[in-house]
Design a protein around this motif. Structure first.
Motif, PDB file in Angstrom:
ATOM      1  N   ASP A 111       6.646  -3.344  -1.939  1.00  0.00           N
ATOM      2  CA  ASP A 111       6.173  -2.350  -2.915  1.00  0.00           C
ATOM      3  C   ASP A 111       4.889  -2.815  -3.603  1.00  0.00           C
ATOM      4  OD1 ASP A 111       8.264  -0.668  -2.336  1.00  0.00           O
ATOM      5  OD2 ASP A 111       9.538  -1.425  -3.948  1.00  0.00           O
ATOM      6  N   ASP A 112       4.835  -4.100  -3.951  1.00  0.00           N
ATOM      7  CA  ASP A 112       3.618  -4.649  -4.556  1.00  0.00           C
ATOM      8  C   ASP A 112       2.439  -4.519  -3.598  1.00  0.00           C
ATOM      9  OD1 ASP A 112       4.758  -5.498  -7.002  1.00  0.00           O
ATOM     10  OD2 ASP A 112       5.580  -7.260  -6.027  1.00  0.00           O
ATOM     11  N   TYR A 113       2.702  -4.831  -2.322  1.00  0.00           N
ATOM     12  CA  TYR A 113       1.620  -4.764  -1.336  1.00  0.00           C
ATOM     13  C   TYR A 113       1.155  -3.326  -1.126  1.00  0.00           C
ATOM     14  CZ  TYR A 113      -0.980  -5.118   3.004  1.00  0.00           C
ATOM     15  OH  TYR A 113      -1.968  -5.032   3.952  1.00  0.00           O
ATOM     16  N   GLN A 114       2.083  -2.377  -1.139  1.00  0.00           N
ATOM     17  CA  GLN A 114       1.699  -0.982  -0.937  1.00  0.00           C
ATOM     18  C   GLN A 114       0.881  -0.465  -2.118  1.00  0.00           C
ATOM     19  OE1 GLN A 114       2.359   1.005   2.021  1.00  0.00           O
ATOM     20  NE2 GLN A 114       0.653   1.941   0.926  1.00  0.00           N
ATOM     21  N   ARG A 115       1.250  -0.850  -3.327  1.00  0.00           N
ATOM     22  CA  ARG A 115       0.462  -0.457  -4.501  1.00  0.00           C
ATOM     23  C   ARG A 115      -0.941  -1.053  -4.421  1.00  0.00           C
ATOM     24  NH1 ARG A 115       5.511  -1.024  -7.157  1.00  0.00           N
ATOM     25  NH2 ARG A 115       5.084  -3.208  -7.660  1.00  0.00           N
ATOM     26  N   TYR A 116      -1.011  -2.276  -3.937  1.00  0.00           N
ATOM     27  CA  TYR A 116      -2.325  -2.909  -3.731  1.00  0.00           C
ATOM     28  C   TYR A 116      -3.169  -2.104  -2.749  1.00  0.00           C
ATOM     29  CZ  TYR A 116      -5.010  -5.890  -0.472  1.00  0.00           C
ATOM     30  OH  TYR A 116      -5.936  -6.391   0.417  1.00  0.00           O
ATOM     31  N   ARG A 117      -2.572  -1.611  -1.682  1.00  0.00           N
ATOM     32  CA  ARG A 117      -3.308  -0.815  -0.706  1.00  0.00           C
ATOM     33  C   ARG A 117      -3.832   0.474  -1.340  1.00  0.00           C
ATOM     34  NH1 ARG A 117      -2.968  -1.943   4.750  1.00  0.00           N
ATOM     35  NH2 ARG A 117      -3.260   0.258   5.282  1.00  0.00           N
ATOM     36  N   TYR A 118      -3.009   1.131  -2.131  1.00  0.00           N
ATOM     37  CA  TYR A 118      -3.450   2.358  -2.806  1.00  0.00           C
ATOM     38  C   TYR A 118      -4.637   2.070  -3.727  1.00  0.00           C
ATOM     39  CZ  TYR A 118       0.906   4.589  -1.269  1.00  0.00           C
ATOM     40  OH  TYR A 118       1.936   5.103  -0.521  1.00  0.00           O
TER      41      TYR A 118
END
Length: 215
Positions: A111-118
């Motif tokens: 989830d942290d990584y996906q927020r970083y991508r956004y």
């Protein structure tokens, strides 16, 4: 005259270079890239580049890999790249603290990584490929709608504990439920006491379904 012609040919080759790899050269600065005006691909993995990274304006650069450096401030980096590399389509930041994943921090998750991508896609909407994955249409839409609020922030312990607070003295110690006087193995203090009440299990929920003749 010969040395001058060699220098001129070298300068021309630098100006016309499309691909450059500086991995690994223990680089701390990329100031020398000013001569690579036509650069399209730049690989600077496994170096010592930090938050003071400054790239010259590279209008044709479309591929940049900064894996395994010392980058921690993702917002400052993206704002700089937006100005210096307006044609960027491929970016990889794996192995940096600025890229939150379990390869760098065990306390990070998907989830942290996906927020970083956004957040990255919000700052650099021209990207087509980020780290190891192609940018999807759903990610582009999510980044446009909510990417500005997706920055992953980890509060510092110093910001949460006031100066002089007794908790700051224990911040470096591992957690233990024992009172402070019992934490030192060489100075352990035990406590013995006698309780006034005796528990017989009369009102235990487990005894509700057990008859006396079954005990």
């Amino acid at each position: 005259a010969l040395s001058r012609s060699v220098s001129l040919s070298l300068a021309l080759s630098l100006l016309l270079s499309l691909f450059l790899s500086l991995s690994p050269y223990h680089c701390r600065s990329l100031a020398g890239l000013k001569v690579f005006t036509g650069l399209e691909e730049l690989v600077v993995d496994n170096n010592l580049l930090g938050n003071d990274l400054q790239l010259p304006r590279l209008p044709t650069l479309h591929t940049l890999t900064l894996n395994k450096n010392q980058l921690t401030d993702i917002e400052a980096l993206l704002e700089h790249l937006a100005k210096a590399t307006p044609s960027l389509q491929y970016l990889s930041l794996l192995g940096n603290e600025a890229c939150p994943n379990q390869l760098v921090s065990l306390d990070k998750d998907e989830d942290d990584y996906q927020r970083y991508r956004y957040f990255v896609l919000h700052k650099l909407p021209t990207l087509k490929f980020l780290d190891t994955r192609k940018v999807s249409k759903i990610e582009q839409q999510e980044a446009e709608a909510r990417g500005a609020f997706m920055k992953v922030v980890k509060p510092k312990l110093s910001d949460m504990v006031a100066p002089g607070d007794s908790r700051s003295e224990c911040s470096s110690m591992p957690y233990t439920p024992l009172p402070r006087g019992s934490r030192d193995g060489k100075n352990h203090k035990g406590v013995f006491a006698k309780c006034r009440y005796v528990y017989y299990g009369k009102h235990s929920e487990g005894n509700r379904f057990i008859r006396n003749d079954q005990l």
